[in-house]
Design an enzyme around this catalytic site. Structure first.
Site, PDB file in Angstrom:
ATOM      1  N   SER A 245       6.299  54.463  48.611  1.00 22.16           N
ATOM      2  CA  SER A 245       6.356  54.580  47.158  1.00 22.16           C
ATOM      3  C   SER A 245       7.221  53.456  46.607  1.00 22.16           C
ATOM      4  O   SER A 245       7.773  52.647  47.361  1.00 22.16           O
ATOM      5  CB  SER A 245       6.947  55.939  46.756  1.00 22.16           C
ATOM      6  OG  SER A 245       8.292  56.036  47.205  1.00 22.16           O
ATOM      7  N   LYS A 246       7.359  53.431  45.297  1.00 21.87           N
ATOM      8  CA  LYS A 246       8.124  52.353  44.667  1.00 21.87           C
ATOM      9  C   LYS A 246       9.570  52.336  45.135  1.00 21.87           C
ATOM     10  O   LYS A 246      10.203  51.282  45.205  1.00 21.87           O
ATOM     11  CB  LYS A 246       8.066  52.492  43.147  1.00 21.87           C
ATOM     12  CG  LYS A 246       6.708  52.130  42.567  1.00 21.87           C
ATOM     13  CD  LYS A 246       6.726  52.184  41.050  1.00 21.87           C
ATOM     14  CE  LYS A 246       5.378  51.770  40.476  1.00 21.87           C
ATOM     15  NZ  LYS A 246       5.377  51.811  38.991  1.00 21.87           N
ATOM     16  N   ARG A 247      10.103  53.490  45.467  1.00 27.61           N
ATOM     17  CA  ARG A 247      11.499  53.515  45.901  1.00 27.61           C
ATOM     18  C   ARG A 247      11.685  52.826  47.244  1.00 27.61           C
ATOM     19  O   ARG A 247      12.791  52.430  47.602  1.00 27.61           O
ATOM     20  CB  ARG A 247      12.022  54.954  45.959  1.00 27.61           C
ATOM     21  CG  ARG A 247      11.386  55.823  47.027  1.00 27.61           C
ATOM     22  CD  ARG A 247      11.860  57.268  46.909  1.00 27.61           C
ATOM     23  NE  ARG A 247      11.207  58.134  47.849  1.00 27.61           N
ATOM     24  CZ  ARG A 247      11.638  58.354  49.090  1.00 27.61           C
ATOM     25  NH1 ARG A 247      12.721  57.731  49.528  1.00 27.61           N
ATOM     26  NH2 ARG A 247      11.005  59.181  49.884  1.00 27.61           N
ATOM     27  N   HIS A 248      10.601  52.674  48.007  1.00 27.93           N
ATOM     28  CA  HIS A 248      10.677  51.932  49.265  1.00 27.93           C
ATOM     29  C   HIS A 248      10.442  50.441  49.057  1.00 27.93           C
ATOM     30  O   HIS A 248      10.581  49.643  49.983  1.00 27.93           O
ATOM     31  CB  HIS A 248       9.603  52.438  50.255  1.00 27.93           C
ATOM     32  CG  HIS A 248       9.803  53.853  50.683  1.00 27.93           C
ATOM     33  ND1 HIS A 248       8.903  54.842  50.387  1.00 27.93           N
ATOM     34  CD2 HIS A 248      10.788  54.442  51.400  1.00 27.93           C
ATOM     35  CE1 HIS A 248       9.326  55.996  50.899  1.00 27.93           C
ATOM     36  NE2 HIS A 248      10.462  55.778  51.518  1.00 27.93           N
ATOM     37  N   GLY A 249      10.063  50.055  47.842  1.00 28.54           N
ATOM     38  CA  GLY A 249       9.724  48.668  47.590  1.00 28.54           C
ATOM     39  C   GLY A 249       8.231  48.435  47.665  1.00 28.54           C
ATOM     40  O   GLY A 249       7.785  47.358  48.034  1.00 28.54           O
TER      41      GLY A 249
END
Length: 477
Positions: A245-249
């Site tokens: 997801s976006k939190r992982h980049g």
């Protein structure tokens, strides 16, 4: 003739409702590699039937992302929305053949049927009463949807090249809608018509589409069409094992481009997310094309690791020829914020020649083009340099005297190479009794404005005699 006996035709079929993200990029790469490996064809289809969310800028982002990754497709992109009449033609043909039927269930009736199934703990499979009901009983003024008349007994089998044999009892699959009441096709129906008409032999896509494969298989069977080879690849997870997801980049490909990754490094890294060739980690694109096959795709989700990507990218930066890397730097500066100013500086006063001189030293330290350009920032600096805090502390009174003493030596130097300049500084250190570090540190600070830089003699060589002496005079007293 089965699909597997024909010349391979693969496709990448993104929806332009957002940017091209890294999972989609890997799907495109797998399709591209398999087509290249087999001497086949790789096609691009834009699935733009969601008119409200499909945007031209997203189409541009997808195609630009594929171009940056150097995944060239064959022919012109096909736009799904432009084929609505063809989708409707096939659906009505099935209706005429009795392989589909008009369904007059209302939205409220469908909701009630689902609620009842939920309350009874049954699968929410819609069994339309209009499957066998006389159309003459249709309510007046109601536009019907068109449903596929699928078998209720037996099972639907998907022989997947990655996931294995997947069996779905037909009783768990309802008669899917192929045309909505407004005459627009549904996703699972339009995809099959397009894949058939495009001659797609192999459908390689994410495992999240596996549930669609059974429904799509039924559409193929209803039309007496050859079923393509399915290969559903695992998802990409973050380092913590959760879905990426976006939190992982999990940014779009244009973000990875802006972060300074090389396309060849991205291809190498992405292919290793779910596919392997023994213990090989670093594989040139030519090798990937030679080795790629569907059998080596694993079933388990792959984990994205920025550290590994950085290390791999650093390897490719070091191994890329200077002229090729210059081209990559130019392309990078054309798309990043602030890049235009740096390009303007490089385009004048022999800036590219200076960068060529500095490049061997810069390549050894950089893992991304961001780091490489940052390392070359001394080339873009305007005089007088603004020294950072650590560099300013290095230019004390003693250091200023050292710089003043070096200037005449540099003005008189017969040759302006890194080796010759190092010899001059060592001779100065021996003559004055100063340690080399006590000379090199303030020299670096005066020339770059920082306490850390590429090798200082490489810096001087790249800057040239006139700029080096001018910067030293700015700091000397």
């Amino acid at each position: 003739m089965t699909q597997s006996d024909r010349k391979v035709v693969t496709r990448f079929a993104p929806s332009p409702t957002g940017m091209l993200h890294i999972g989609g990029a890997r799907t495109a790469l797998f399709n591209w590699l398999f087509a290249k490996h087999t001497g086949g064809t790789f096609l691009l289809r834009i699935e733009d039937t969601d008119r409200e969310r499909s945007k031209p800028e997203h189409v541009d982002a997808i195609t630009n992302g594929l171009k940056w990754l150097e995944l060239d497709w064959d022919g012109e992109p096909l736009f799904q929305f432009a084929r609505v009449d063809r989708h409707r033609e096939v659906a009505l043909g099935l209706l005429d053949a009795g392989r589909a039927y008009n369904c007059y269930l209302t939205t409220d009736e469908l909701a009630a049927m689902r609620e009842k199934a939920k309350a009874e703990g049954r699968p929410q499979v819609i069994e339309s009463p209009w499957r066998d009901r006389d159309p003459k009983e249709a309510p007046a003024g109601v536009k019907p949807s068109v449903r596929l008349r699928t078998r209720r007994d037996g099972e639907t089998v998907v022989d997947d090249r990655v996931q294995g044999r997947v069996v779905i009892p037909n009783k768990d699959l309802d008669d899917m809608i192929i045309l909505r009441s407004d005459g627009t096709p549904t996703y699972n129906f339009a995809v099959v018509v397009d894949d058939h008409d495009m001659g797609i032999t192999h459908v390689i896509r994410g495992v999240d589409h596996l549930t669609n494969a059974a429904r799509q298989t039924q559409v193929y069977l209803a039309n007496d069409w050859d079923i393509p080879v399915f290969a559903h690849v695992p998802l990409i997870h973050g380092p913590d094992g959760a879905k990426l997801s976006k939190r992982h980049g999990a940014e779009a490909t244009d973000a990875y481009r802006a972060m300074g990754y090389l396309p060849e490094a991205m291809r190498n890294y992405l292919v290793r997310l779910g596919w392997s060739h023994g213990d090989d980690e670093i594989m040139a694109t030519e090798q990937l094309i030679e080795w790629f096959n569907l059998e080596a795709i694993g079933r388990s989700p792959a984990r994205f690791d920025f550290a590994k990507l950085g290390d791999l990218n650093g390897h490719y930066i070091r191994k890329t020829g200077d002229e090729a890397l210059i081209g990559r730097i130019r392309d990078y500066l054309e798309v990043v914020e602030g890049g235009a100013q740096k390009l303007a500086r490089l385009d004048r006063d022999g800036g590219w020649d200076q960068l060529r001189i500095a490049l061997p030293g810069l390549k050894e330290r950089a893992k991304t083009l961001v780091e490489l350009v940052e390392g070359a920032s001394f080339l873009f600096a305007d005089r007088p340099l603004v020294l950072d805090e650590k560099a300013a502390k290095l230019i004390d009174g003693d250091a200023q005297a050292v710089l003043t003493g070096l200037i005449p030596r540099f003005e008189a130097a017969a040759n302006w190479t890194a080796a010759d300049l190092e010899a001059e500084v060592r001779a100065f250190a021996e003559a004055t009794g100063a340690k080399l570090g006590k000379i090199a540190q303030p020299l670096r600070a005066a020339l770059t404005g920082r306490s850390v830089s590429p090798p200082v003699f490489d810096v001087m060589h790249a800057l040239g005699r006139a700029e080096t002496i001018a910067r030293l005079k700015d700091q000397a007293r």
